[in-house]
Scaffold this active site. Structure first.
Site: not given
Ligand SMILES: NC(=O)c1ccc[n+]([C@@H]2O[C@H](COP(=O)([O-])OP(=O)(O)OC[C@H]3O[C@@H](n4cnc5c(N)ncnc54)[C@H](OP(=O)(O)O)[C@@H]3O)[C@@H](O)[C@H]2O)c1
Ligand SMILES: CC(C)(CO)[C@@H](O)C(=O)[O-]
Length: 305
Positions: A17, A42, A135, A190
Protein backbone atom coordinates in the site's frame (compact mmCIF):
# COMPACT_ATOMS: atom_id res chain seq x y z
CA UNK A 1 7.40 20.99 -12.93
CA UNK A 2 10.37 22.97 -11.55
CA UNK A 3 10.92 21.94 -7.97
CA UNK A 4 14.44 23.35 -7.81
CA UNK A 5 15.74 19.84 -7.12
CA UNK A 6 17.55 17.71 -9.69
CA UNK A 7 16.07 14.32 -10.51
CA UNK A 8 16.69 11.75 -7.83
CA UNK A 9 16.63 8.00 -8.44
CA UNK A 10 14.24 6.68 -5.79
CA UNK A 11 14.29 2.97 -5.00
CA UNK A 12 11.23 1.73 -3.15
CA UNK A 13 11.55 -1.54 -1.29
CA UNK A 14 8.12 -3.19 -1.11
CA UNK A 15 5.22 -2.53 -3.47
CA UNK A 16 2.37 -2.80 -0.99
CA UNK A 17 0.00 0.00 0.00
CA UNK A 18 2.52 2.63 1.05
CA UNK A 19 5.19 1.55 -1.43
CA UNK A 20 2.76 2.07 -4.34
CA UNK A 21 1.44 5.32 -2.83
CA UNK A 22 4.95 6.77 -2.54
CA UNK A 23 5.95 5.46 -5.97
CA UNK A 24 2.92 7.00 -7.67
CA UNK A 25 3.23 10.38 -5.99
CA UNK A 26 6.95 10.67 -6.80
CA UNK A 27 6.33 9.53 -10.38
CA UNK A 28 3.68 12.25 -10.68
CA UNK A 29 6.42 14.87 -10.24
CA UNK A 30 8.61 13.17 -12.84
CA UNK A 31 11.01 11.52 -10.44
CA UNK A 32 12.80 8.38 -11.50
CA UNK A 33 11.16 5.63 -9.44
CA UNK A 34 12.21 1.97 -9.22
CA UNK A 35 10.16 -0.53 -7.26
CA UNK A 36 12.13 -3.41 -5.77
CA UNK A 37 9.93 -6.50 -5.60
CA UNK A 38 10.32 -9.62 -3.52
CA UNK A 39 10.08 -12.34 -6.14
CA UNK A 40 10.28 -13.15 -9.85
CA UNK A 41 6.58 -14.01 -9.77
CA UNK A 42 5.74 -10.50 -8.54
CA UNK A 43 8.07 -8.98 -11.14
CA UNK A 44 6.40 -10.95 -13.91
CA UNK A 45 3.01 -9.67 -12.76
CA UNK A 46 4.17 -6.01 -12.78
CA UNK A 47 2.24 -4.16 -15.53
CA UNK A 48 4.80 -1.35 -15.93
CA UNK A 49 2.71 1.12 -14.01
CA UNK A 50 1.09 1.87 -10.68
CA UNK A 51 -2.51 3.04 -10.54
CA UNK A 52 -3.29 5.73 -7.98
CA UNK A 53 -6.92 6.39 -7.03
CA UNK A 54 -7.97 9.32 -4.88
CA UNK A 55 -11.42 10.64 -4.02
CA UNK A 56 -11.50 12.59 -7.30
CA UNK A 57 -8.94 11.05 -9.65
CA UNK A 58 -7.57 7.82 -11.02
CA UNK A 59 -4.20 7.98 -12.72
CA UNK A 60 -1.69 5.43 -14.02
CA UNK A 61 1.96 6.25 -13.56
CA UNK A 62 4.64 4.47 -15.57
CA UNK A 63 7.67 3.32 -13.63
CA UNK A 64 10.12 0.46 -13.47
CA UNK A 65 10.40 -2.56 -11.20
CA UNK A 66 13.26 -4.91 -10.48
CA UNK A 67 14.46 -7.56 -8.05
CA UNK A 68 17.10 -6.79 -5.42
CA UNK A 69 19.79 -8.57 -7.42
CA UNK A 70 18.71 -8.08 -11.03
CA UNK A 71 20.27 -4.63 -11.24
CA UNK A 72 23.70 -3.40 -10.12
CA UNK A 73 22.71 0.29 -10.11
CA UNK A 74 23.86 1.88 -6.84
CA UNK A 75 21.05 2.95 -4.54
CA UNK A 76 21.31 6.48 -3.15
CA UNK A 77 17.72 7.11 -1.96
CA UNK A 78 15.87 4.12 -0.56
CA UNK A 79 12.31 4.16 0.79
CA UNK A 80 11.60 1.07 2.86
CA UNK A 81 7.88 0.32 2.59
CA UNK A 82 7.73 -3.19 4.06
CA UNK A 83 6.07 -4.21 7.28
CA UNK A 84 8.23 -3.83 10.41
CA UNK A 85 8.95 -7.57 10.58
CA UNK A 86 10.34 -7.61 7.00
CA UNK A 87 12.25 -4.31 6.95
CA UNK A 88 15.74 -5.38 8.06
CA UNK A 89 15.82 -8.52 5.88
CA UNK A 90 14.58 -6.50 2.92
CA UNK A 91 17.38 -3.92 3.34
CA UNK A 92 19.89 -6.75 3.69
CA UNK A 93 18.76 -8.03 0.29
CA UNK A 94 19.94 -4.82 -1.43
CA UNK A 95 22.88 -4.06 0.91
CA UNK A 96 25.62 -4.61 -1.73
CA UNK A 97 24.00 -1.90 -3.86
CA UNK A 98 23.72 0.73 -1.11
CA UNK A 99 25.92 3.78 -1.65
CA UNK A 100 28.01 4.55 1.43
CA UNK A 101 26.30 7.92 1.83
CA UNK A 102 22.85 6.60 0.90
CA UNK A 103 19.77 7.94 2.57
CA UNK A 104 17.35 5.28 3.85
CA UNK A 105 13.81 6.37 4.68
CA UNK A 106 11.83 4.05 6.95
CA UNK A 107 8.01 4.08 6.88
CA UNK A 108 7.42 1.38 9.51
CA UNK A 109 4.94 1.66 12.34
CA UNK A 110 5.91 0.56 15.83
CA UNK A 111 9.41 0.46 17.28
CA UNK A 112 12.19 -2.09 17.21
CA UNK A 113 12.81 -2.40 13.48
CA UNK A 114 14.39 1.08 13.40
CA UNK A 115 16.88 0.28 16.18
CA UNK A 116 17.96 -2.93 14.42
CA UNK A 117 18.45 -1.05 11.13
CA UNK A 118 20.49 1.85 12.54
CA UNK A 119 22.71 -0.64 14.32
CA UNK A 120 23.50 -2.57 11.13
CA UNK A 121 23.59 0.39 8.72
CA UNK A 122 25.56 2.93 10.74
CA UNK A 123 27.28 4.54 7.71
CA UNK A 124 24.06 5.44 5.91
CA UNK A 125 21.78 8.28 6.92
CA UNK A 126 18.61 6.70 8.31
CA UNK A 127 15.47 8.83 8.40
CA UNK A 128 12.18 7.75 9.94
CA UNK A 129 8.97 8.89 8.24
CA UNK A 130 5.99 8.56 10.54
CA UNK A 131 2.88 9.03 8.47
CA UNK A 132 -0.83 9.46 9.04
CA UNK A 133 -1.49 8.94 5.31
CA UNK A 134 -3.84 6.01 4.78
CA UNK A 135 -3.70 3.71 1.75
CA UNK A 136 -4.77 0.26 0.67
CA UNK A 137 -4.39 -1.93 -2.41
CA UNK A 138 -7.49 -2.87 -4.40
CA UNK A 139 -5.37 -5.14 -6.64
CA UNK A 140 -1.61 -5.63 -7.06
CA UNK A 141 -0.02 -2.27 -7.98
CA UNK A 142 -3.38 -0.46 -7.67
CA UNK A 143 -3.49 1.76 -4.63
CA UNK A 144 -6.27 3.85 -3.15
CA UNK A 145 -5.15 6.87 -1.15
CA UNK A 146 -7.84 6.77 1.51
CA UNK A 147 -6.79 9.65 3.69
CA UNK A 148 -4.35 12.47 3.21
CA UNK A 149 -2.26 12.85 6.33
CA UNK A 150 0.97 14.35 7.55
CA UNK A 151 4.36 12.67 7.30
CA UNK A 152 6.82 13.69 9.98
CA UNK A 153 10.44 12.97 9.17
CA UNK A 154 13.63 13.10 11.17
CA UNK A 155 17.07 11.57 11.52
CA UNK A 156 17.43 8.38 13.55
CA UNK A 157 21.24 8.47 13.35
CA UNK A 158 23.81 11.05 12.19
CA UNK A 159 21.76 13.51 14.27
CA UNK A 160 21.88 17.27 13.89
CA UNK A 161 21.98 17.47 10.08
CA UNK A 162 19.89 19.92 8.11
CA UNK A 163 16.59 18.66 6.70
CA UNK A 164 17.13 17.01 3.29
CA UNK A 165 16.62 19.27 0.26
CA UNK A 166 14.11 16.82 -1.31
CA UNK A 167 11.43 17.50 1.31
CA UNK A 168 10.26 20.39 -0.83
CA UNK A 169 9.88 18.03 -3.76
CA UNK A 170 7.85 15.66 -1.60
CA UNK A 171 5.59 18.57 -0.70
CA UNK A 172 5.05 19.28 -4.42
CA UNK A 173 4.35 15.57 -4.91
CA UNK A 174 1.48 15.85 -2.41
CA UNK A 175 3.44 14.22 0.41
CA UNK A 176 2.50 16.70 3.08
CA UNK A 177 5.49 16.67 5.40
CA UNK A 178 7.18 18.26 8.34
CA UNK A 179 10.81 17.90 9.48
CA UNK A 180 10.95 16.85 13.11
CA UNK A 181 14.43 16.78 14.71
CA UNK A 182 12.78 14.91 17.63
CA UNK A 183 11.41 12.11 15.48
CA UNK A 184 12.03 9.48 18.18
CA UNK A 185 9.46 11.33 20.31
CA UNK A 186 6.92 11.16 17.48
CA UNK A 187 7.59 7.42 17.02
CA UNK A 188 7.12 6.80 20.75
CA UNK A 189 3.88 8.77 20.83
CA UNK A 190 2.54 6.84 17.85
CA UNK A 191 3.61 3.58 19.51
CA UNK A 192 1.65 4.54 22.63
CA UNK A 193 -1.45 5.35 20.57
CA UNK A 194 -1.13 2.07 18.65
CA UNK A 195 -0.69 0.11 21.93
CA UNK A 196 -3.87 1.63 23.34
CA UNK A 197 -6.01 1.11 20.23
CA UNK A 198 -4.87 -1.69 17.91
CA UNK A 199 -4.72 -4.73 20.24
CA UNK A 200 -8.08 -3.92 21.84
CA UNK A 201 -9.74 -3.63 18.44
CA UNK A 202 -8.45 -7.14 17.70
CA UNK A 203 -9.54 -8.58 21.04
CA UNK A 204 -13.01 -7.02 20.72
CA UNK A 205 -13.17 -7.37 16.91
CA UNK A 206 -14.37 -3.78 16.70
CA UNK A 207 -13.82 -0.52 14.88
CA UNK A 208 -11.76 2.13 16.65
CA UNK A 209 -14.83 4.14 17.74
CA UNK A 210 -16.37 1.13 19.45
CA UNK A 211 -13.55 1.29 21.98
CA UNK A 212 -15.71 3.92 23.70
CA UNK A 213 -17.47 0.88 25.17
CA UNK A 214 -14.13 -0.42 26.46
CA UNK A 215 -13.04 2.89 28.00
CA UNK A 216 -11.89 1.34 31.28
CA UNK A 217 -9.52 -1.00 29.41
CA UNK A 218 -8.14 1.85 27.29
CA UNK A 219 -7.77 4.12 30.33
CA UNK A 220 -5.99 1.45 32.40
CA UNK A 221 -3.19 1.38 29.80
CA UNK A 222 -2.60 5.12 29.77
CA UNK A 223 -0.61 5.51 33.05
CA UNK A 224 1.61 2.59 32.03
CA UNK A 225 2.21 4.04 28.56
CA UNK A 226 2.92 7.42 30.18
CA UNK A 227 5.53 5.72 32.40
CA UNK A 228 7.21 4.24 29.32
CA UNK A 229 7.26 7.54 27.45
CA UNK A 230 8.70 9.37 30.46
CA UNK A 231 11.42 6.72 30.79
CA UNK A 232 12.18 7.24 27.08
CA UNK A 233 12.46 10.99 27.85
CA UNK A 234 9.52 11.98 25.68
CA UNK A 235 8.25 15.31 27.03
CA UNK A 236 4.58 15.05 28.02
CA UNK A 237 2.12 17.54 29.49
CA UNK A 238 -0.14 16.19 32.24
CA UNK A 239 -3.08 14.38 30.62
CA UNK A 240 -1.58 14.81 27.13
CA UNK A 241 -1.48 11.11 26.29
CA UNK A 242 -5.02 10.56 27.53
CA UNK A 243 -6.25 13.41 25.31
CA UNK A 244 -4.25 12.24 22.30
CA UNK A 245 -5.48 8.63 22.49
CA UNK A 246 -9.13 9.61 22.83
CA UNK A 247 -8.77 12.22 20.09
CA UNK A 248 -7.40 9.54 17.70
CA UNK A 249 -10.21 7.15 18.68
CA UNK A 250 -12.79 9.86 17.88
CA UNK A 251 -11.10 11.00 14.65
CA UNK A 252 -10.78 7.42 13.39
CA UNK A 253 -14.03 6.14 14.91
CA UNK A 254 -15.19 4.47 11.68
CA UNK A 255 -11.79 2.97 10.84
CA UNK A 256 -10.72 -0.61 11.21
CA UNK A 257 -7.27 -0.50 12.81
CA UNK A 258 -4.34 -1.72 10.73
CA UNK A 259 -3.87 -4.66 13.12
CA UNK A 260 -7.49 -5.77 12.87
CA UNK A 261 -7.27 -5.46 9.06
CA UNK A 262 -4.22 -7.73 9.10
CA UNK A 263 -6.10 -10.27 11.25
CA UNK A 264 -9.19 -10.12 9.03
CA UNK A 265 -7.04 -10.69 5.94
CA UNK A 266 -5.10 -13.47 7.67
CA UNK A 267 -1.80 -11.64 7.37
CA UNK A 268 0.85 -11.48 10.10
CA UNK A 269 0.45 -8.47 12.40
CA UNK A 270 3.05 -6.01 13.67
CA UNK A 271 2.16 -6.91 17.30
CA UNK A 272 5.77 -7.69 18.25
CA UNK A 273 6.73 -4.15 17.21
CA UNK A 274 3.82 -2.54 19.09
CA UNK A 275 2.82 -4.10 22.44
CA UNK A 276 5.71 -6.59 22.09
CA UNK A 277 8.22 -3.73 21.95
CA UNK A 278 6.48 -1.83 24.78
CA UNK A 279 6.59 -4.86 27.11
CA UNK A 280 10.18 -5.67 26.19
CA UNK A 281 11.24 -2.07 26.86
CA UNK A 282 9.39 -2.03 30.20
CA UNK A 283 11.19 -5.21 31.26
CA UNK A 284 14.58 -3.84 30.25
CA UNK A 285 13.93 -0.70 32.32
CA UNK A 286 12.36 -2.59 35.25
CA UNK A 287 9.07 -0.75 34.86
CA UNK A 288 5.89 -2.39 36.15
CA UNK A 289 3.23 -2.54 33.43
CA UNK A 290 0.74 -5.29 34.33
CA UNK A 291 -2.05 -4.12 32.00
CA UNK A 292 0.27 -3.88 28.99
CA UNK A 293 1.75 -7.32 29.72
CA UNK A 294 -1.70 -8.86 30.06
CA UNK A 295 -2.84 -7.16 26.86
CA UNK A 296 0.15 -8.40 24.89
CA UNK A 297 -0.29 -11.96 26.17
CA UNK A 298 -4.01 -11.96 25.38
CA UNK A 299 -3.25 -10.61 21.91
CA UNK A 300 -0.57 -13.19 21.14
CA UNK A 301 -2.85 -15.95 22.40
CA UNK A 302 -5.67 -14.75 20.16
CA UNK A 303 -3.33 -14.43 17.16
CA UNK A 304 -1.98 -17.93 17.66
CA UNK A 305 -5.41 -19.57 17.43
N1 LIG B 1 -1.05 1.26 4.70
C1 LIG B 1 -1.16 2.34 5.42
O1 LIG B 1 -2.12 3.10 5.28
C2 LIG B 1 -0.10 2.69 6.47
C3 LIG B 1 -0.21 3.91 7.15
C4 LIG B 1 0.77 4.25 8.08
C5 LIG B 1 1.83 3.40 8.32
N2 LIG B 1 1.90 2.21 7.66
C6 LIG B 1 3.05 1.33 7.94
O2 LIG B 1 3.84 1.22 6.76
C7 LIG B 1 4.47 -0.05 6.69
C8 LIG B 1 4.09 -0.70 5.35
O3 LIG B 1 2.69 -0.93 5.38
P1 LIG B 1 1.83 -1.34 4.11
O4 LIG B 1 0.41 -1.20 4.53
O5 LIG B 1 2.32 -0.62 2.91
O6 LIG B 1 2.22 -2.89 4.01
P2 LIG B 1 1.87 -3.91 2.83
O7 LIG B 1 0.75 -3.41 2.00
O8 LIG B 1 1.78 -5.25 3.47
O9 LIG B 1 3.17 -3.85 1.92
C9 LIG B 1 4.40 -4.36 2.32
C10 LIG B 1 5.10 -4.83 1.06
O10 LIG B 1 6.46 -5.14 1.38
C11 LIG B 1 6.82 -6.20 0.53
N3 LIG B 1 8.04 -6.86 1.00
C12 LIG B 1 8.26 -7.55 2.13
N4 LIG B 1 9.52 -8.01 2.17
C13 LIG B 1 10.11 -7.63 1.02
C14 LIG B 1 11.40 -7.83 0.45
N5 LIG B 1 12.34 -8.52 1.09
N6 LIG B 1 11.66 -7.29 -0.76
C15 LIG B 1 10.70 -6.60 -1.44
N7 LIG B 1 9.46 -6.38 -0.96
C16 LIG B 1 9.16 -6.89 0.26
C17 LIG B 1 5.62 -7.12 0.54
O11 LIG B 1 5.74 -7.97 -0.57
P3 LIG B 1 4.77 -9.19 -0.90
O12 LIG B 1 3.61 -8.53 -1.58
O13 LIG B 1 5.60 -10.02 -1.80
O14 LIG B 1 4.41 -9.80 0.42
C18 LIG B 1 4.48 -6.10 0.44
O15 LIG B 1 4.16 -5.83 -0.90
C19 LIG B 1 3.96 -0.83 7.91
O16 LIG B 1 4.89 -0.76 8.96
C20 LIG B 1 2.68 -0.09 8.29
O17 LIG B 1 2.35 -0.22 9.67
C21 LIG B 1 0.97 1.83 6.74
C1 LIG C 1 -4.06 5.53 14.57
C2 LIG C 1 -4.53 4.17 14.13
C3 LIG C 1 -4.62 3.25 15.33
C4 LIG C 1 -5.91 4.43 13.58
O1 LIG C 1 -6.56 3.31 13.11
C5 LIG C 1 -3.60 3.62 13.04
O2 LIG C 1 -2.25 3.97 13.34
C6 LIG C 1 -3.65 2.12 12.84
O3 LIG C 1 -4.69 1.62 12.47
O4 LIG C 1 -2.61 1.45 13.05
Amino acid sequence: MNTGVSTIHWHILGAGSLGCLWAARLAQVKQSVHLILRSAVRLQAFPGQVQLTTQHTCQSLALTAELADTSQTPITHLIVACKAYDALTAIDSIAPRLAENACIILLQNGLGSQQAIIQRYSKQRIIAASTTDGAYLTAPFQVTWAGQGLTQLGDLNHLGQAAPHWLELWQVAGIHNQWNPQIWHALWLKLAVNCAINPLTVLHQCRNGELRQQASQVNALIPELTLLLKQAEVPLQPNQLHQLIWQVIEQTANNTSSMLQDVQQQRPTEAEFITGFACHYARSQQLTVPHLNALHHALIEQLTY
